[in-house]
Design a protein around this motif. Structure first.
Motif, mmCIF file in Angstrom:
data_model
loop_
_atom_site.group_PDB
_atom_site.id
_atom_site.type_symbol
_atom_site.label_atom_id
_atom_site.label_comp_id
_atom_site.label_asym_id
_atom_site.label_seq_id
_atom_site.Cartn_x
_atom_site.Cartn_y
_atom_site.Cartn_z
ATOM 1 N N PHE A 41 0.714 -1.226 0.032
ATOM 2 C CA PHE A 41 0.036 0.112 0.104
ATOM 3 C C PHE A 41 0.825 1.282 0.049
ATOM 4 O O PHE A 41 0.362 2.285 -0.093
ATOM 5 C CB PHE A 41 -0.742 0.092 1.437
ATOM 6 C CG PHE A 41 -1.686 -1.111 1.608
ATOM 7 C CD1 PHE A 41 -2.563 -1.629 0.923
ATOM 8 C CD2 PHE A 41 -1.201 -2.039 2.436
ATOM 9 C CE1 PHE A 41 -3.255 -2.719 1.146
ATOM 10 C CE2 PHE A 41 -1.898 -3.357 2.895
ATOM 11 C CZ PHE A 41 -2.872 -3.592 2.111
ATOM 12 N N PHE A 42 2.198 1.235 0.134
ATOM 13 C CA PHE A 42 3.005 2.171 0.133
ATOM 14 C C PHE A 42 2.766 3.277 -1.214
ATOM 15 O O PHE A 42 2.401 2.756 -2.308
ATOM 16 C CB PHE A 42 4.419 2.078 0.182
ATOM 17 C CG PHE A 42 4.996 1.380 1.586
ATOM 18 C CD1 PHE A 42 5.372 2.038 2.625
ATOM 19 C CD2 PHE A 42 5.029 0.235 1.600
ATOM 20 C CE1 PHE A 42 5.602 1.617 3.828
ATOM 21 C CE2 PHE A 42 5.399 -0.591 2.844
ATOM 22 C CZ PHE A 42 5.462 0.232 3.807
ATOM 23 N N ASP A 43 2.990 4.364 -1.008
ATOM 24 C CA ASP A 43 3.070 5.342 -2.013
ATOM 25 C C ASP A 43 4.269 4.890 -3.170
ATOM 26 O O ASP A 43 5.134 4.532 -2.746
ATOM 27 C CB ASP A 43 3.354 6.823 -1.570
ATOM 28 C CG ASP A 43 3.221 7.714 -2.979
ATOM 29 O OD1 ASP A 43 4.367 8.160 -3.416
ATOM 30 O OD2 ASP A 43 1.992 8.269 -2.953
ATOM 31 N N THR A 44 3.867 4.924 -4.405
ATOM 32 C CA THR A 44 4.852 4.438 -5.385
ATOM 33 C C THR A 44 5.997 5.222 -5.224
ATOM 34 O O THR A 44 7.268 4.476 -5.495
ATOM 35 C CB THR A 44 4.390 4.468 -6.712
ATOM 36 O OG1 THR A 44 4.022 5.996 -6.945
ATOM 37 C CG2 THR A 44 3.234 3.797 -6.843
ATOM 38 N N SER A 45 6.140 6.591 -4.858
ATOM 39 C CA SER A 45 7.599 7.243 -4.903
ATOM 40 C C SER A 45 8.551 6.854 -3.620
ATOM 41 O O SER A 45 9.773 6.670 -3.978
ATOM 42 C CB SER A 45 7.284 8.728 -4.574
ATOM 43 O OG SER A 45 6.450 8.929 -3.250
ATOM 44 N N ILE A 46 7.702 6.159 -2.585
ATOM 45 C CA ILE A 46 8.537 5.534 -1.461
ATOM 46 C C ILE A 46 9.198 4.235 -1.929
ATOM 47 O O ILE A 46 10.507 4.287 -1.855
ATOM 48 C CB ILE A 46 7.788 5.425 -0.094
ATOM 49 C CG1 ILE A 46 6.993 6.772 0.278
ATOM 50 C CG2 ILE A 46 8.595 4.600 0.739
ATOM 51 C CD1 ILE A 46 6.237 6.621 1.409
ATOM 52 N N ILE A 47 8.501 3.545 -2.565
ATOM 53 C CA ILE A 47 9.138 2.369 -3.054
ATOM 54 C C ILE A 47 10.023 2.310 -4.139
ATOM 55 O O ILE A 47 11.108 1.781 -4.226
ATOM 56 C CB ILE A 47 7.937 1.205 -3.321
ATOM 57 C CG1 ILE A 47 6.828 1.041 -2.193
ATOM 58 C CG2 ILE A 47 8.622 -0.197 -3.601
ATOM 59 C CD1 ILE A 47 7.665 0.661 -0.795
ATOM 60 N N ASN A 48 9.785 3.085 -5.201
ATOM 61 C CA ASN A 48 10.419 3.273 -6.282
ATOM 62 C C ASN A 48 11.866 3.978 -5.958
ATOM 63 O O ASN A 48 12.842 3.620 -6.561
ATOM 64 C CB ASN A 48 9.974 4.322 -7.250
ATOM 65 C CG ASN A 48 8.851 3.697 -7.978
ATOM 66 O OD1 ASN A 48 8.684 2.343 -8.011
ATOM 67 N ND2 ASN A 48 7.805 4.325 -8.667
ATOM 68 N N ALA A 49 11.836 4.778 -4.911
ATOM 69 C CA ALA A 49 13.076 5.648 -4.441
ATOM 70 C C ALA A 49 14.021 4.439 -3.921
ATOM 71 O O ALA A 49 15.019 4.354 -3.920
ATOM 72 C CB ALA A 49 12.967 6.628 -3.376
ATOM 73 N N TYR A 50 13.306 3.354 -2.978
ATOM 74 C CA TYR A 50 14.179 2.331 -2.517
ATOM 75 C C TYR A 50 14.650 1.443 -3.584
ATOM 76 O O TYR A 50 15.937 1.139 -3.634
ATOM 77 C CB TYR A 50 13.193 1.437 -1.374
ATOM 78 C CG TYR A 50 13.930 0.157 -1.062
ATOM 79 C CD1 TYR A 50 14.851 0.099 -0.203
ATOM 80 C CD2 TYR A 50 13.432 -1.099 -1.764
ATOM 81 C CE1 TYR A 50 15.540 -0.813 0.364
ATOM 82 C CE2 TYR A 50 14.176 -1.979 -1.215
ATOM 83 C CZ TYR A 50 15.052 -2.045 -0.327
ATOM 84 O OH TYR A 50 15.622 -3.268 -0.031
ATOM 85 N N ILE A 51 13.954 1.000 -4.480
ATOM 86 C CA ILE A 51 14.316 0.244 -5.682
ATOM 87 C C ILE A 51 15.571 0.718 -6.433
ATOM 88 O O ILE A 51 16.431 0.060 -6.556
ATOM 89 C CB ILE A 51 13.214 -0.071 -6.461
ATOM 90 C CG1 ILE A 51 12.161 -0.872 -5.927
ATOM 91 C CG2 ILE A 51 13.578 -0.871 -7.792
ATOM 92 C CD1 ILE A 51 10.815 -1.054 -6.700
ATOM 93 N N ALA A 52 15.516 2.025 -6.736
ATOM 94 C CA ALA A 52 16.589 2.807 -7.285
ATOM 95 C C ALA A 52 18.102 2.542 -6.591
ATOM 96 O O ALA A 52 18.944 2.431 -7.100
ATOM 97 C CB ALA A 52 16.283 4.226 -7.506
ATOM 98 N N THR A 53 17.965 2.725 -5.089
ATOM 99 C CA THR A 53 19.048 2.373 -4.353
ATOM 100 C C THR A 53 19.788 0.959 -4.313
ATOM 101 O O THR A 53 20.727 0.837 -4.053
ATOM 102 C CB THR A 53 19.034 3.006 -2.949
ATOM 103 O OG1 THR A 53 18.118 2.001 -2.429
ATOM 104 C CG2 THR A 53 18.449 4.362 -2.811
ATOM 105 N N VAL A 54 18.817 0.065 -4.557
ATOM 106 C CA VAL A 54 19.204 -1.277 -4.337
ATOM 107 C C VAL A 54 19.422 -2.171 -5.716
ATOM 108 O O VAL A 54 19.920 -3.187 -5.654
ATOM 109 C CB VAL A 54 18.601 -2.185 -3.424
ATOM 110 C CG1 VAL A 54 18.611 -1.435 -1.980
ATOM 111 C CG2 VAL A 54 16.925 -2.201 -3.871
ATOM 112 N N GLU A 55 18.608 -1.661 -6.729
ATOM 113 C CA GLU A 55 18.235 -2.648 -8.078
ATOM 114 C C GLU A 55 19.639 -3.015 -8.630
ATOM 115 O O GLU A 55 19.920 -4.156 -9.111
ATOM 116 C CB GLU A 55 17.317 -1.932 -8.950
ATOM 117 C CG GLU A 55 17.854 -0.777 -9.616
ATOM 118 C CD GLU A 55 16.868 -0.102 -10.282
ATOM 119 O OE1 GLU A 55 15.875 -0.901 -10.798
ATOM 120 O OE2 GLU A 55 17.020 0.919 -10.821
#
Length: 438
Positions: A61-75
């Motif tokens: 349910f997280f806002d997409t901006s929160i998860i996409n920011a995390y994905i960008a740091t680890v992908e």
């Protein structure tokens, strides 16, 4: 033979039992042993040799901006792609609702592949264990009489021998009854004991479960809701969206229906996992999770300082450690922490931008970001982060739980905190004993 891993990560309004830590940091991003909880899970997926996991799908349910920011740091650290599917806001869907809603997208080939995935893993993001994905896959595909296995639940024995669960009642979990490995009965959070094996929150299954079984479970749930109007008003405490028209529970509906053959044609087995397992429900359970991950990754957190007892993790920006201070074992320290002379820390998680004054003692405690602890303080909880029975001869009926200091807490000089839980932005001028400071 590609596979996808599906991770249920919840949202900003879930994880209420993890408060006060989740008031500032979502549970899946809380740093343990120097890395967010979700990153530890992704690393376990990366280490899975067979089947090859080509894509990880996060659902929550997280806002997409929160998860996409995390994905960008680890992908870039992983060989698989990572996607996030946000469940529709204001639409309670249950634990399987997101899987049902996005099933067509999930069943598509992963990025860069032409064939759709044949195998899937489903994992709850707050599970702490070694994630035996390869072992579950091998177990499902072993030669055995009868049709192929379609669905595997990771079962965890719940008894006194598994010390990590001895203080958590069995009725907090799903219960699995099996005969020679094949599941014959499943009850989510039973009122009476069904078996000594609980649901470990990790699943392996084939594509047909998403293609056919999950839609059938959704259909049966809707039919049962219509047939029994009582379900429209009764909402179980642990899942308030369970009986609404758009919702479906993975455990209460799909797993139970597969086990009792309400949905026929599928073989469901239980893989017995006997190593360390925990569901990170509360803030106190950060401590045993930290211990597990430090033991798994001692080579990443090692340092040659004589006053640091391994295993520990200390962020590079938190050095130097005064030679008169002693850290460890089982301590994690975040970025930009300032440790004073004569400080002693053992079995604790210390966040970023934390200041600890000279000669302060910290044990069995979780200290969140931006906490300031004065000089000659004592911050202490119980040995494993849970309520324990006192030993014979002790005055109290129970020892305190792990002490938790939420973000921006200030502990003044010479204050003692035993078994306290302190909410954010508080200043402690007096001693605390087994209190919640709000």
């Amino acid at each position: 033979m590609s596979a996808k891993a599906l991770i249920l990560i919840g949202g900003e309004k879930t994880g209420t039992r993890f408060r006060p830590l989740s008031l500032s940091t979502p549970k899946v991003f809380f740093p343990i042993a120097g890395k967010p909880l979700l990153t530890h899970l992704l690393e376990s997926i990366q280490a899975t040799s067979t089947p090859k996991i080509s894509e990880v799908v996060l659902i929550g349910f997280f806002d997409t901006s929160i998860i996409n920011a995390y994905i960008a740091t680890v992908e870039n650290s992983f060989t698989f792609s990572i996607k996030y599917y946000q469940e529709p806001p204001l639409m309670p869907m249950g634990t399987a609702g997101g899987l049902y809603y996005f099933r067509d997208e999930i069943l598509k080939p992963a990025s860069g592949e032409t064939q759709p995935p044949e195998h899937f893993f489903l994992i709850y993001a707050d599970i702490v264990c070694s994630f035996p994905l390869h072992e579950m896959y091998t177990f499902a595909n072993e030669q055995r009489p009868g049709p192929a296995v379609d669905f595997v639940i990771m079962g965890v024995p719940h008894d006194d021998d598994l010390s990590s669960l001895k203080n958590d009642p069995q009725d907090n979990f799903g219960s699995i009854a099996s005969i020679r490995g094949e599941v014959v009965h499943y009850v989510e959070k039973p009122e009476t004991k069904i078996s000594s094996v609980i649901n470990g929150g990790v699943y392996y299954f084939k594509a047909s479960i998403l293609q056919d079984a999950l839609p059938e479970a959704k259909k049966l749930r809707e039919e049962r809701n219509q047939a029994n109007a009582f379900l429209q008003f009764h909402k179980p405490n642990d899942d308030e969206s369970y009986s609404t028209g758009n919702s479906i529970s993975w455990e209460r509906d799909l797993v139970k229906m597969l086990a009792d053959k309400s949905i026929p044609g599928y073989r469901v087995f239980c893989y017995q996992y006997t190593s360390y397992w925990r569901q990170l429900k509360t803030a106190s359970l950060v401590l045993p999770a930290n211990k597990l991950y430090l033991e798994k990754r001692p080579q990443e957190s090692a340092t040659s300082l004589e006053n640091v007892v391994q295993p520990c993790y200390i962020h590079p920006s938190s050095f130097p450690i005064p030679p008169t201070a002693k850290i460890g074992p089982y301590v994690s320290i975040g970025a930009n922490a300032a440790i004073g002379p004569g400080v002693r820390i053992v079995k604790a998680v210390i966040g970023s931008d934390v200041t600890i004054g000279q000669h302060t003692f910290i044990k069995n405690a979780v200290v969140d970001n931006q906490v300031a602890i004065g000089e000659w303080c004592r911050v202490e909880g119980s040995s494993n982060g849970e309520v324990q029975q006192a030993k014979e001869g002790e005055e109290s009926d129970a020892l305190p739980t792990a002490t938790v200091l939420a973000t921006d807490t200030k502990v003044l000089n010479e204050v003692r905190v035993y078994g306290g839980v302190v909410l954010p932005h508080k200043e402690l001028k007096l001693d605390v004993l087994n209190e919640i400071i709000m």
